[in-house]
Design an enzyme around this catalytic site. Structure first.
Site, short mmCIF file in Angstrom:
data_model
loop_
_atom_site.label_atom_id
_atom_site.label_comp_id
_atom_site.label_asym_id
_atom_site.label_seq_id
_atom_site.Cartn_x
_atom_site.Cartn_y
_atom_site.Cartn_z
N HIS A 122 -2.43 -1.29 -4.14
CA HIS A 122 -3.89 -1.34 -4.26
C HIS A 122 -4.44 0.08 -4.15
O HIS A 122 -3.70 1.03 -3.92
CB HIS A 122 -4.53 -2.28 -3.23
CG HIS A 122 -4.34 -1.86 -1.80
ND1 HIS A 122 -4.73 -2.63 -0.72
CD2 HIS A 122 -3.80 -0.73 -1.24
CE1 HIS A 122 -4.44 -2.01 0.40
NE2 HIS A 122 -3.88 -0.85 0.12
N SER B 69 0.83 -1.19 0.00
CA SER B 69 0.00 0.00 0.00
C SER B 69 0.87 1.25 0.00
O SER B 69 1.67 1.46 -0.91
CB SER B 69 -0.94 -0.05 1.21
OG SER B 69 -1.92 0.96 1.15
#
Length: 229
Positions: free
Chosen positions: A154, A129
């Site tokens: 993501h 992330s």
């Protein structure tokens, strides 16, 4: 000389409430005791490594809280200190992070781009992330990962509650961050924005070699790499 904090009286500083360390963190942070003509000096290992221009980004020991405002403030302060100390010498940011707050991560990212030294990023363990985003944001040519590291990208996570207008405001903010992060990832990796948008719709895990092919990093660090001239 490396000692456990229980082996040296100066290590009591790690138990000081002023340090605000979680109990598990204070219990396992090693002390480095240096001898000099002026006597002994004790450092926690992270402070000692900071003298070598090495910064660690990760969850606190024993937890996986990831990047929050407190972590970001600490990283930013270290970056600014090293910039003031020597604006020409590289800084090494080691990343083992599950991600965290987008705004806290962007504070680190903007500081990396603001300071004068090159920031070499290196993933060990996991960069997921926001951790993966910061890994990709290092100085081009100086973004690295160890062979068994994992990297995951993501879209930003978020939720909203309350009145409909409040939910709409939060949704717009999440979409703004999603668009901004995708644009920057496209810039750092060289991938088309359409591919970034598709790949970040769900968790997208990569090995170190796959991350190199994707453009998130520039090299996979091996012992041979370190030994080569």
């Amino acid at each position: 000389m490396l000692q456990s904090r229980y082996d040296h009286p100066l290590s009591a500083i790690l138990r000081s409430p002023a340090l605000n360390l979680p109990p598990t963190h204070a219990n396992i942070v090693p002390m480095v005791v240096e001898q000099s003509g002026r006597g002994e000096r004790a450092f926690d290992i992270y402070s000692r490594l900071l003298r070598e221009r090495i910064i660690f980004l990760g969850g606190g020991a024993g937890d996986r809280r990831g990047i929050d405002d407190a972590v970001a403030d600490s990283i930013v302060a270290q970056l600014l200190f090293l910039d003031a100390e020597d604006p020409e010498k590289d800084i090494y940011l080691y990343i083992n992070s599950p991600g965290g707050s987008v705004t806290a991560g962007m504070a680190i990212y903007d500081t990396m781009k603001h300071i004068r030294p090159d920031v070499c990023t290196l993933c060990f363990g996991l960069a997921a992330s926001m951790g993966a985003f910061l890994l990709s944001g290092g100085t081009p040519g100086k973004r690295m990962a160890l062979p068994n590291a994992r990297i995951m990208i993501h879209q930003p996570l978020g939720g909203a509650q309350g009145q409909a207008v409040d939910i709409e405001i939060q949704a717009r903010e999440i979409l703004y961050h999603k668009r901004k992060l995708n644009e920057l990832l496209s810039q750092h990796t060289g991938q088309p924005i359409e591919r970034i948008e598709a790949d970040t719709e769900r968790d997208f895990f990569m090995s170190a070699e796959e991350a190199k092919a994707y453009g998130l990093i520039d090299q996979v660090v091996t012992r041979q790499t370190l030994l080569s001239p």
